[in-house]
Design a protein around this motif. Structure first.
Motif, PDB file in Angstrom:
ATOM      1  N   GLY A 148       3.221   5.917  -3.068  1.00 15.35           N
ATOM      2  CA  GLY A 148       4.415   6.655  -3.464  1.00 15.35           C
ATOM      3  C   GLY A 148       5.335   7.020  -2.319  1.00 15.35           C
ATOM      4  O   GLY A 148       6.263   7.816  -2.495  1.00 15.35           O
ATOM      5  N   ILE A 149       5.106   6.442  -1.138  1.00 13.60           N
ATOM      6  CA  ILE A 149       5.992   6.713  -0.004  1.00 13.60           C
ATOM      7  C   ILE A 149       7.275   5.896  -0.120  1.00 13.60           C
ATOM      8  O   ILE A 149       8.366   6.360   0.229  1.00 13.60           O
ATOM      9  CB  ILE A 149       5.275   6.418   1.329  1.00 13.60           C
ATOM     10  CG1 ILE A 149       4.090   7.377   1.504  1.00 13.60           C
ATOM     11  CG2 ILE A 149       6.234   6.545   2.507  1.00 13.60           C
ATOM     12  CD1 ILE A 149       3.290   7.131   2.765  1.00 13.60           C
ATOM     13  N   ILE A 150       7.149   4.673  -0.612  1.00 11.45           N
ATOM     14  CA  ILE A 150       8.310   3.810  -0.812  1.00 11.45           C
ATOM     15  C   ILE A 150       8.255   3.192  -2.199  1.00 11.45           C
ATOM     16  O   ILE A 150       7.218   3.198  -2.867  1.00 11.45           O
ATOM     17  CB  ILE A 150       8.381   2.674   0.234  1.00 11.45           C
ATOM     18  CG1 ILE A 150       7.177   1.720   0.073  1.00 11.45           C
ATOM     19  CG2 ILE A 150       8.467   3.222   1.648  1.00 11.45           C
ATOM     20  CD1 ILE A 150       7.273   0.449   0.895  1.00 11.45           C
ATOM     21  N   GLU A 151       9.384   2.664  -2.603  1.00 13.83           N
ATOM     22  CA  GLU A 151       9.442   1.794  -3.786  1.00 13.83           C
ATOM     23  C   GLU A 151       9.757   0.403  -3.252  1.00 13.83           C
ATOM     24  O   GLU A 151      10.837   0.169  -2.712  1.00 13.83           O
ATOM     25  CB  GLU A 151      10.521   2.252  -4.759  1.00 13.83           C
ATOM     26  CG  GLU A 151      10.665   1.332  -5.964  1.00 13.83           C
ATOM     27  CD  GLU A 151      11.874   1.682  -6.815  1.00 13.83           C
ATOM     28  OE1 GLU A 151      12.362   0.785  -7.528  1.00 13.83           O
ATOM     29  OE2 GLU A 151      12.338   2.836  -6.747  1.00 13.83           O
ATOM     30  N   LEU A 152       8.808  -0.505  -3.365  1.00 14.38           N
ATOM     31  CA  LEU A 152       8.964  -1.843  -2.797  1.00 14.38           C
ATOM     32  C   LEU A 152       9.889  -2.680  -3.669  1.00 14.38           C
ATOM     33  O   LEU A 152       9.770  -2.689  -4.903  1.00 14.38           O
ATOM     34  CB  LEU A 152       7.600  -2.515  -2.666  1.00 14.38           C
ATOM     35  CG  LEU A 152       7.544  -3.838  -1.906  1.00 14.38           C
ATOM     36  CD1 LEU A 152       8.103  -3.685  -0.498  1.00 14.38           C
ATOM     37  CD2 LEU A 152       6.099  -4.342  -1.845  1.00 14.38           C
ATOM     38  N   GLN A 196       0.825  -1.205   0.000  1.00 16.35           N
ATOM     39  CA  GLN A 196       0.000   0.000   0.000  1.00 16.35           C
ATOM     40  C   GLN A 196       0.864   1.262   0.000  1.00 16.35           C
ATOM     41  O   GLN A 196       0.564   2.238  -0.698  1.00 16.35           O
ATOM     42  CB  GLN A 196      -0.927   0.007   1.211  1.00 16.35           C
ATOM     43  CG  GLN A 196      -2.070  -0.999   1.131  1.00 16.35           C
ATOM     44  CD  GLN A 196      -2.943  -0.947   2.369  1.00 16.35           C
ATOM     45  OE1 GLN A 196      -2.560  -1.456   3.420  1.00 16.35           O
ATOM     46  NE2 GLN A 196      -4.096  -0.317   2.258  1.00 16.35           N
ATOM     47  N   LEU A 197       1.938   1.261   0.789  1.00 17.30           N
ATOM     48  CA  LEU A 197       2.833   2.417   0.838  1.00 17.30           C
ATOM     49  C   LEU A 197       3.532   2.615  -0.506  1.00 17.30           C
ATOM     50  O   LEU A 197       3.807   3.747  -0.911  1.00 17.30           O
ATOM     51  CB  LEU A 197       3.862   2.251   1.954  1.00 17.30           C
ATOM     52  CG  LEU A 197       3.295   2.243   3.381  1.00 17.30           C
ATOM     53  CD1 LEU A 197       4.414   2.007   4.389  1.00 17.30           C
ATOM     54  CD2 LEU A 197       2.565   3.547   3.697  1.00 17.30           C
ATOM     55  N   ASP A 198       3.810   1.515  -1.196  1.00 20.57           N
ATOM     56  CA  ASP A 198       4.388   1.599  -2.535  1.00 20.57           C
ATOM     57  C   ASP A 198       3.392   2.265  -3.483  1.00 20.57           C
ATOM     58  O   ASP A 198       3.747   3.147  -4.270  1.00 20.57           O
ATOM     59  CB  ASP A 198       4.752   0.200  -3.029  1.00 20.57           C
ATOM     60  CG  ASP A 198       5.277   0.202  -4.452  1.00 20.57           C
ATOM     61  OD1 ASP A 198       6.493   0.383  -4.630  1.00 20.57           O
ATOM     62  OD2 ASP A 198       4.458   0.033  -5.386  1.00 20.57           O
TER      63      ASP A 198
END
Length: 254
Positions: free
Chosen positions: A131-135, A126-128
């Protein structure tokens, strides 16, 4: 055009994202830790054959690294209002977001909090999407937010903290080892206030940097700390009625 140093800096970022310390890397490359540190130091030498070995450790290849070097950097400064609502609506997602912003490894989160592996993996996905992280493979990730990223000042996340976290935080005595609470009131020129704000920002960056450096320590040698800083043009509301009208006028002009 990207330089050799830029490539080395990218590899250092990838190692940090993968949770691989210099000591671990030294074992993988059959080198001493001091040799690895010299290799990554400014002016150090890194032949192409060594880059291939590093790619093997990182489970990537030179083509992927080159692609990343060519990509323009566009890091988020904040989320949209709707994205913050989505984060704060799920406490496990919010917890994972905070852990990622502190660059906790996936294994640390699962070992510390009551999150199943499936829940933690879902939260990372979900964070990916937000746009908070790149998984990355194996639940590794890379932050996609700038160092100056902040939650929206009047947004859902900060409102959640005001309603659910602030009182709990300040209920502490702040009298334990390495704890401190100070309230300082004074009058400053706007220019000096901005300069002091910037210095406080650097303190926060020092805190975050030390957090990263101490990740290599054994868990039993670390404790969880929270640093909260705030500065605003403000007078305690209970004292406002005691101010002379002339003082109120000066405060508004300042």
């Amino acid at each position: 055009m990207a330089s050799t140093q830029t490539l080395i800096d990218l590899i250092k970022v990838e190692l940090k994202s993968a949770g691989i310390s210099y000591a671990q890397l030294a074992r993988e490359l059959d080198l001493s830790e001091s040799s690895v540190k010299r290799m990554f130091a400014a002016g150090g030498e890194m032949p192409l054959s060594r880059i291939d070995e590093l790619c093997r450790v990182l489970k990537t290849d030179f083509a992927e690294l080159s692609h990343r070097l060519a990509q323009p950097t566009s890091l988020r400064l904040e989320l949209t209002l709707q994205q913050e609502r989505e984060v704060v609506a799920d406490e496990k997602l919010l917890l994972m977001a905070i852990c990622c912003l502190s660059q906790w490894r996936y294994e640390q989160v699962v070992a510390t909090y009551r999150l199943s592996e499936a829940e933690a993996t879902h939260a990372l996905a979900q964070l990916d999407r937000l746009g908070i992280i790149e998984l990355r493979p194996l639940n590794r990730y890379r932050l996609q937010v700038a160092k100056t990223f902040r939650w929206r000042p009047h947004g859902p996340v900060m409102q959640f903290f005001r309603e659910n976290v602030m009182q709990d935080f300040f209920n502490g005595g702040f009298d334990g080892d390495a704890e401190l609470l100070m309230l300082v009131h004074g009058q400053l020129s706007p220019g000096m206030a901005r300069e002091l704000r910037d210095r406080l920002q650097r303190v926060a960056e020092d805190f975050a940097r030390q957090h990263q450096l101490d990740q290599k320590l054994p868990e039993q040698e670390k404790r969880q700390f929270t640093l909260m800083m705030g500065m605003r043009c403000w007078l305690f509301e209970r004292f406002a009625h005691l101010q002379r009208p002339s003082a109120v006028t000066r405060a508004l002009k300042g």
